[in-house]
Design a protein around this motif. Sequence first.
Motif, PDB file in Angstrom:
ATOM      1  N   VAL A 106       1.147  -1.050  -0.266  1.00  0.00           N
ATOM      2  CA  VAL A 106      -0.356  -0.338   0.282  1.00  0.00           C
ATOM      3  C   VAL A 106       0.698   1.052   0.374  1.00  0.00           C
ATOM      4  N   LYS A 107       2.118   1.049   0.244  1.00  0.00           N
ATOM      5  CA  LYS A 107       3.295   2.764   0.406  1.00  0.00           C
ATOM      6  C   LYS A 107       3.082   2.863  -1.560  1.00  0.00           C
ATOM      7  N   GLY A 108       2.923   4.196  -0.869  1.00  0.00           N
ATOM      8  CA  GLY A 108       2.057   5.155  -1.901  1.00  0.00           C
ATOM      9  C   GLY A 108       1.231   5.734  -1.880  1.00  0.00           C
ATOM     10  N   ARG A 109      -0.280   5.049  -1.699  1.00  0.00           N
ATOM     11  CA  ARG A 109      -0.860   4.938  -2.217  1.00  0.00           C
ATOM     12  C   ARG A 109      -2.014   5.490  -0.661  1.00  0.00           C
ATOM     13  N   PHE A 110      -1.591   4.940   0.138  1.00  0.00           N
ATOM     14  CA  PHE A 110      -2.683   5.231   1.349  1.00  0.00           C
ATOM     15  C   PHE A 110      -1.648   5.770   2.691  1.00  0.00           C
ATOM     16  N   THR A 111      -2.600   6.429   2.913  1.00  0.00           N
ATOM     17  CA  THR A 111      -2.365   6.919   3.523  1.00  0.00           C
ATOM     18  C   THR A 111      -2.630   7.174   5.298  1.00  0.00           C
ATOM     19  N   ILE A 112      -1.803   6.642   6.601  1.00  0.00           N
ATOM     20  CA  ILE A 112      -2.589   7.386   8.008  1.00  0.00           C
ATOM     21  C   ILE A 112      -2.118   8.655   8.189  1.00  0.00           C
ATOM     22  N   SER A 113      -3.169   8.873   9.117  1.00  0.00           N
ATOM     23  CA  SER A 113      -3.510   9.815  10.559  1.00  0.00           C
ATOM     24  C   SER A 113      -4.009   9.632  11.104  1.00  0.00           C
ATOM     25  N   ARG A 114      -4.309  10.791  12.060  1.00  0.00           N
ATOM     26  CA  ARG A 114      -4.331  10.163  13.374  1.00  0.00           C
ATOM     27  C   ARG A 114      -4.600  11.860  14.191  1.00  0.00           C
ATOM     28  N   ASP A 115      -5.646  12.824  14.536  1.00  0.00           N
ATOM     29  CA  ASP A 115      -6.366  13.760  15.224  1.00  0.00           C
ATOM     30  C   ASP A 115      -6.941  13.475  16.256  1.00  0.00           C
ATOM     31  N   ASN A 116      -6.153  14.057  17.358  1.00  0.00           N
ATOM     32  CA  ASN A 116      -6.120  13.521  18.664  1.00  0.00           C
ATOM     33  C   ASN A 116      -6.779  14.350  19.705  1.00  0.00           C
ATOM     34  N   ALA A 117      -7.086  15.387  19.328  1.00  0.00           N
ATOM     35  CA  ALA A 117      -8.492  15.936  19.406  1.00  0.00           C
ATOM     36  C   ALA A 117      -9.777  15.379  19.683  1.00  0.00           C
ATOM     37  N   LYS A 118     -10.079  14.780  18.463  1.00  0.00           N
ATOM     38  CA  LYS A 118     -11.416  14.164  17.700  1.00  0.00           C
ATOM     39  C   LYS A 118     -10.811  12.709  17.950  1.00  0.00           C
ATOM     40  N   ASN A 119     -10.033  11.944  18.684  1.00  0.00           N
ATOM     41  CA  ASN A 119      -9.909  10.166  19.632  1.00  0.00           C
ATOM     42  C   ASN A 119      -9.659  10.238  17.945  1.00  0.00           C
ATOM     43  N   ALA A 120      -9.282  10.106  16.844  1.00  0.00           N
ATOM     44  CA  ALA A 120      -9.695  10.057  16.056  1.00  0.00           C
ATOM     45  C   ALA A 120      -8.610   9.287  14.392  1.00  0.00           C
ATOM     46  N   VAL A 121      -8.297   8.228  13.620  1.00  0.00           N
ATOM     47  CA  VAL A 121      -7.732   7.895  12.989  1.00  0.00           C
ATOM     48  C   VAL A 121      -8.460   7.133  11.455  1.00  0.00           C
TER      49      VAL A 121
END
Length: 112
Positions: A63-78
Amino acid sequence: QVQLVESGGGLVQPGGSLRLSCAASGIIFSIATMGWYRQAPGKERELVATINTAGSTNYADSVKGRFTISRDNAKNAVFLQMKSLKPEDTAVYYCKAVGVYWGQGTQVTVSS
């Protein structure tokens, strides 16, 4: 108790995009390493991507180059942004927290 709720799955054509979300509760999210895994029919569950508390990421080669993981700690979400989707990306996608807790999964189907 810990709850992880995934959303955003669905049916998409090859080459399309989807964005998965995972809402977490019951954990101190800001210090939790989070991950996305997937399981295709007849196959073992596999790592897709992880993100630690410092924001460092790790991806499966497929999945490298196609998928991106991120997080928002203020929203408790990934989140998992998926682009250039292929039929072989079809699977149930699961959110995982601190290496222990799992969500119920969300189905992603890539098909024309």
